[in-house]
Design a protein around this motif. Structure first.
Motif, PDB file in Angstrom:
ATOM      1  N   SER A   1       7.308   7.363   0.545  1.00  0.00           N
ATOM      2  CA  SER A   1       7.473   6.418   1.646  1.00  0.00           C
ATOM      3  C   SER A   1       6.818   5.096   1.256  1.00  0.00           C
ATOM      4  N   ASP A   2       6.643   4.231   2.223  1.00  0.00           N
ATOM      5  CA  ASP A   2       5.978   2.948   1.977  1.00  0.00           C
ATOM      6  C   ASP A   2       5.154   2.565   3.208  1.00  0.00           C
ATOM      7  N   TYR A   3       4.244   1.644   3.025  1.00  0.00           N
ATOM      8  CA  TYR A   3       3.370   1.169   4.094  1.00  0.00           C
ATOM      9  C   TYR A   3       2.635   2.327   4.778  1.00  0.00           C
TER      10      TYR A   3
ATOM     11  N   GLN B   1      -0.261   2.313   8.619  1.00  0.00           N
ATOM     12  CA  GLN B   1      -1.599   2.506   8.058  1.00  0.00           C
ATOM     13  C   GLN B   1      -2.730   2.386   9.079  1.00  0.00           C
ATOM     14  N   ARG B   2      -2.524   1.544  10.106  1.00  0.00           N
ATOM     15  CA  ARG B   2      -3.583   1.316  11.091  1.00  0.00           C
ATOM     16  C   ARG B   2      -4.903   0.952  10.389  1.00  0.00           C
ATOM     17  N   ASP B   3      -6.013   1.506  10.902  1.00  0.00           N
ATOM     18  CA  ASP B   3      -7.322   1.266  10.279  1.00  0.00           C
ATOM     19  C   ASP B   3      -7.770   2.480   9.474  1.00  0.00           C
ATOM     20  N   HIS B   4      -6.823   3.238   8.973  1.00  0.00           N
ATOM     21  CA  HIS B   4      -7.160   4.494   8.300  1.00  0.00           C
ATOM     22  C   HIS B   4      -7.925   4.287   7.011  1.00  0.00           C
ATOM     23  N   ALA B   5      -7.866   3.094   6.450  1.00  0.00           N
ATOM     24  CA  ALA B   5      -8.602   2.825   5.208  1.00  0.00           C
ATOM     25  C   ALA B   5     -10.093   3.076   5.372  1.00  0.00           C
ATOM     26  N   SER B   6     -10.637   2.731   6.532  1.00  0.00           N
ATOM     27  CA  SER B   6     -12.080   2.924   6.735  1.00  0.00           C
ATOM     28  C   SER B   6     -12.444   4.397   6.727  1.00  0.00           C
TER      29      SER B   6
ATOM     30  N   THR C   1       1.580  14.624  -3.280  1.00  0.00           N
ATOM     31  CA  THR C   1       1.062  13.268  -3.400  1.00  0.00           C
ATOM     32  C   THR C   1       1.659  12.352  -2.335  1.00  0.00           C
ATOM     33  N   ALA C   2       1.164  11.131  -2.317  1.00  0.00           N
ATOM     34  CA  ALA C   2       1.722  10.066  -1.476  1.00  0.00           C
ATOM     35  C   ALA C   2       1.680   8.786  -2.285  1.00  0.00           C
ATOM     36  N   ASN C   3       2.528   7.834  -1.944  1.00  0.00           N
ATOM     37  CA  ASN C   3       2.449   6.523  -2.581  1.00  0.00           C
ATOM     38  C   ASN C   3       1.213   5.787  -2.085  1.00  0.00           C
ATOM     39  N   PHE C   4       0.501   5.151  -3.000  1.00  0.00           N
ATOM     40  CA  PHE C   4      -0.635   4.315  -2.617  1.00  0.00           C
ATOM     41  C   PHE C   4      -0.134   3.002  -2.017  1.00  0.00           C
ATOM     42  N   PRO C   5      -0.788   2.488  -0.979  1.00  0.00           N
ATOM     43  CA  PRO C   5      -0.516   1.121  -0.551  1.00  0.00           C
ATOM     44  C   PRO C   5      -1.247   0.135  -1.461  1.00  0.00           C
ATOM     45  N   TYR C   6      -2.318   0.616  -2.062  1.00  0.00           N
ATOM     46  CA  TYR C   6      -3.127  -0.069  -3.070  1.00  0.00           C
ATOM     47  C   TYR C   6      -4.113   0.981  -3.572  1.00  0.00           C
TER      48      TYR C   6
END
Length: 862
Positions: A100-102, A384-389, A452-457
């Motif tokens: 997927s993306d984003y 993605q929301r704020d899931h990075a944190s 796996t999943a695609n990285f957004p970065y």
């Protein structure tokens, strides 16, 4: 003789067929029908109402995938256009949205286990569920308890959690709750005994040059099955999981999706599972046989991926029309699917899939396999929301500090920092430069394959540490990176100038359909990749303050260098996902005090683990036979049994502070007497009428897509419609005795509505200890409770409870937990029930499997 559920199941689960001397999985029929027991009542009621209004073709559409690459998701059932219902979308993976993306790239399951934090497991599950939900996914294909982790070099161990069933079970349950609270059906997989990649599929193995015709058989005895491999699936069922995926391998020489013993007896009868069983992709092996053995959904629908043929679809319709498969069985498949749908609230939050698994282009073919119907495929919805944190926090909280000679945390006053190793840097092709992460280029943040999943970065350690120095340093620190492991001369030069040398190394693994450097999914050995040992030794020879960071899916051999006096720190960071660099920087610089514990054992040799992988065929051209002869003795249980000294034991992890344990107390609680389940089920319900063959001819005016799998028939002559040269043979020649019997069936002694006999989950003891932070900084500790069951054939001790608690310096915390009847029981094969043996039992508490300063005998339960 027609066998009922009980009679067919009293045979030993791994009895031996004398003619072939191979493990044998006995039949267990009929397939149990769902009842809506426990907290499934409302969802089941709604599902029955919904399915009662469907035609046979519509029921079949719910059960059968449309075919590989025919719709947007990796698997998608047919829909019910009459009711405005599009097909159900199944999508990998257990750590995010594949293809997927984003979307976010979350940490792997093994990192979740390393946190020993059930709250983080839930939060990660919730975040993944939200992302899948908003991309239009109905079923997230995860979490994973198979592989459990029998062998440290198994390719997909990182997708799961830990080789300990209690740790895995807890993380499984909380992940499921998070996913399903977001409104997405979780899928517990791979059921069961799927512990290696070699020979998991005969066709895949043939591609690697192995002359076999059948997939591997995992041969597991009944006790081991219950006390080890089935244990976390019990927790998944108790958590309300909506679906379970059956595996590629055979279990006691019966395929996972054809195995009536594991599906009908263990999962649906004994554990009372109310959701649906779906096949792994290509693990469906027969039409009638798998339906009667307990399979409810065929994924992705075709016999061979990309073929126009299906075991179900049209053939399932024919099987119902000619009475080979009873209508109640097809009704039950549909009810189970819809009950899971309603249980998580899909009817309230559902949106159509807004991405394509087959292309990142905005426009493409709606039916990708056959290049038909150009439409807008990828709507590029950012979920993605704020899931990075949260990913950053979990990455830091899962980093295990294995050694620290006062070098950590760093202070921002370092004179010269050397960042050494390819694992610190970027993949030259980009973070998603290798399909399904099928390479080991640059820093490692997830393994390879469908999990796996695609990285957004992907934040690399090099980037994060350089930014740390620039943003928070004193302006006087020099920082240089060498990310070519082969440039020994430059590595030595930078290390010799460094006041601290940060060395990054890795080892990779993944799914068997990808071969990376001769590693066919499973690892060839337990050494570091890319000459990592030489990198470490070169740095340590030139810098007396060398800190090693490892990104690996499980244990590696560290015996040649871990005790080098110039190596002042060792950290295991696992597979931490997109925030990898920031997570490790948080730990290195002390913003996060490491509280993680290793979820597996670090042995001195591969042989110390026992449980070897099977890498050479051993049964001629037939199914390779993998005998789980070690029984329940894997990982730390095996080390304990053999008095084998590990380098870092299961549950071990250091902190920047110190903790002490004291004041253990145990109280026997009042509990009801355990009684075996008795009685019978109700009669199998039949919903609606099948009708005539003419009712299921292809509708007039329908635009037929090439190779698309439909439920309709081409002719009212069922033999002709089937295209089966064996059509019309006597059903009694291939239908197992009792398989179509819808009469009331006896209940199993250990069975119950949610994971087994309710008496198993009653609390028998309360245990309380005091944990004191004797250091100078706040920190997290993980109190771990182990139990000795006292029998001669029992493990020395087994983990039974744990938690992660935060304690301020100088403060005390009281930790209280309970032990259930299941925690002190053993599986008794003759009675097919759990029993509390008449042996002295003891509880131990500490912060690793080898550091248990507190112990107390368990009194007789009240």
């Amino acid at each position: 003789m027609k066998l009922g559920w009980l009679e067919a199941g009293t045979l030993a689960a791994a009895s031996v067929a004398s003619a072939a001397d191979l493990a044998y999985s006995p039949p267990f029929y009929p397939s149990p029908w769902s009842t809506g027991a426990g907290d499934w009542a409302e969802a089941h009621k709604r599902a029955v109402e919904f399915v009662s209004n469907l035609t046979l073709a519509e029921k079949v559409n719910l059960t059968t995938g449309a075919g590989w690459e025919q719709e947007r998701c990796v698997g998608e059932t047919g829909g019910i256009p009459r009711l405005g219902m599009w097909g159900m979308c199944m999508q990998d993976s257990p750590l995010g949205i594949r293809d997927s993306d984003y979307n976010s790239g979350f940490a792997a399951g093994v990192n979740v286990a390393a946190t020993w934090d059930k709250r983080l497991a839930y939060q990660r599950g919730l975040a993944m569920g939200e992302e899948h939900r908003d991309k239009g996914v109905d079923v997230q294909l995860g979490p994973v308890a198979g592989p459990l982790g029998r062998s440290p070099d198994g390719g997909r161990v990182w997708e799961g959690f830990s080789p300990d069933p209690v740790l895995t079970g807890a993380m499984m349950a909380h992940t499921i709750k998070g996913i399903q609270d977001a409104g997405v059906i979780a899928c517990a997989k791979h059921f069961i005994g799927n512990e290696q990649e070699h020979f998991r599929q005969a066709g895949e193995a043939q591609g690697y040059g192995d002359n076999i015709t059948e997939s591997l058989s995992s041969n597991i005895d009944d006790r081991t099955m219950h006390e080890l491999y089935l244990w976390p699936f019990v927790d998944a069922v108790r958590a309300g999981v909506g679906s379970v995926m059956c595996s590629y391998n055979q279990i006691n020489n019966s395929y996972g999706c054809s195995n009536s013993y594991t599906l009908n007896k263990l999962l649906k009868s004994e554990l009372g599972f109310q959701g649906f069983v779906m096949s792994d992709w290509g693990a469906h092996h027969s039409g009638v046989g798998d339906a009667l053995a307990g399979l409810d959904m065929s994924m992705p629908g075709d016999v061979i991926l990309g073929s126009p043929y299906s075991f179900w679809g049209t053939n399932l319709t024919i099987s119902a029309l000619n009475g080979t498969i009873p209508e109640w069985r097809i009704d039950d498949m549909a009810v189970r699917i819809m009950a899971a749908y309603y249980k998580v609230g899909r009817d309230r939050v559902r949106v159509p899939p807004n991405f394509s698994s087959w292309t990142r282009d905005e426009y493409g073919f709606e039916h990708f396999m056959v290049s038909e119907n150009m439409i807008k495929l990828n709507e590029r919805v950012n979920v993605q929301r704020d899931h990075a944190s949260g990913i950053r926090k979990l990455g830091a909280d899962s980093t295990v500090l294995l050694k620290n000679k006062g070098a950590l945390p760093l202070t921002h006053n370092e004179r010269f920092i050397g960042i050494l190793g390819e694992d610190a840097g970027s993949n030259p092709a980009g973070a998603n430069g290798c399909a399904d992460r099928g390479c080991d280029d640059g820093t490692l943040a997830m393994g390879w394959g469908s999990g796996t999943a695609n990285f957004p970065y992907l934040i690399t350690p090099e980037q994060a540490i350089q930014n740390e120095v620039l943003n928070y340093g004193n302006g006087q620190t020099n920082v240089f990176a060498v990310t070519n492991n082969s440039n020994t001369e430059q590595i030595a030069a930078i290390a010799s100038q460094s006041s601290v040398a940060l060395v990054f190394v890795n080892a990779d693994s993944g799914e068997g359909f990808i071969n990376v450097d001769g590693n066919e999914g499973d690892r060839k050995n337990l050494t570091l990749w890319k000459n990592g040992e030489h990198l470490i030794k070169t740095a340590a020879q030139n810098c007396n303050n060398t800190i090693v960071v490892m990104h690996t899916p499980n244990a590696v051999l560290v015996g040649d260098w871990y005790d080098n006096e110039n190596i002042t720190g060792i950290l295991w960071a696992g597979l931490p996902g997109q925030e990898s660099g920031r997570s490790i920087a948080d730990v290195l610089y002390g913003r996060v005090n490491p509280g993680a514990k290793t979820p597996f054992t670090w042995g001195k040799t591969r042989e110390a683990y026992g449980a070897p992988l099977l890498t050479k065929p051993n049964n001629g051209q037939g199914a390779p036979q993998q005998n789980f002869s070690e029984g329940v003795f894997i990982d730390y249980r095996n080390f304990d049994k053999n008095n084998e000294e590990p380098i870092f034991e299961f549950g071990f992890g250091l902190s920047y502070t110190k903790f002490e344990f004291s004041d253990i107390e145990v109280t026997a609680l009042n509990a009801d007497k355990y009684t075996e389940t008795t009685g019978k089920t109700k009669h199998a319900p039949v919903l609606g009428k099948i009708g005539e063959a003419s009712d299921y001819l292809f509708p007039k005016g329908i635009k037929r897509i090439r190779q698309y799998l439909y439920p309709y028939i081409n002719s009212t002559n069922l033999r002709e419609a089937s295209g089966d040269p064996y059509y019309g043979e006597k059903a009694e020649d291939y239908i197992p005795a009792g398989a179509t019997n819808g009469s009331p069936q006896p209940l199993l002694p250990a069975s119950g509505p949610s994971g087994g006999n309710p008496g198993l989950f009653e609390d028998l003891y309360q245990v309380t200890v005091t944990v004191t932070n004797t250091g100078s900084v706040p920190g997290d500790e993980v109190p771990q409770l182990y139990v000795s069951l006292g029998g001669e054939d029992e493990p020395v001790k087994v983990l039974r409870a744990f938690d992660r608690i935060t304690i301020a310096p100088g403060q005390k915390a009281q930790w209280t937990t309970t032990l259930t009847r299941r925690d002190i029981s053993s599986w008794d094969v003759p009675s097919q029930n759990w029993v509390v043996r008449d042996t002295k039992k003891k509880a131990y508490v500490g912060n690793s499997s080898r550091h248990l300063p507190l112990s107390i005998e368990l009194p007789a339960a009240k």
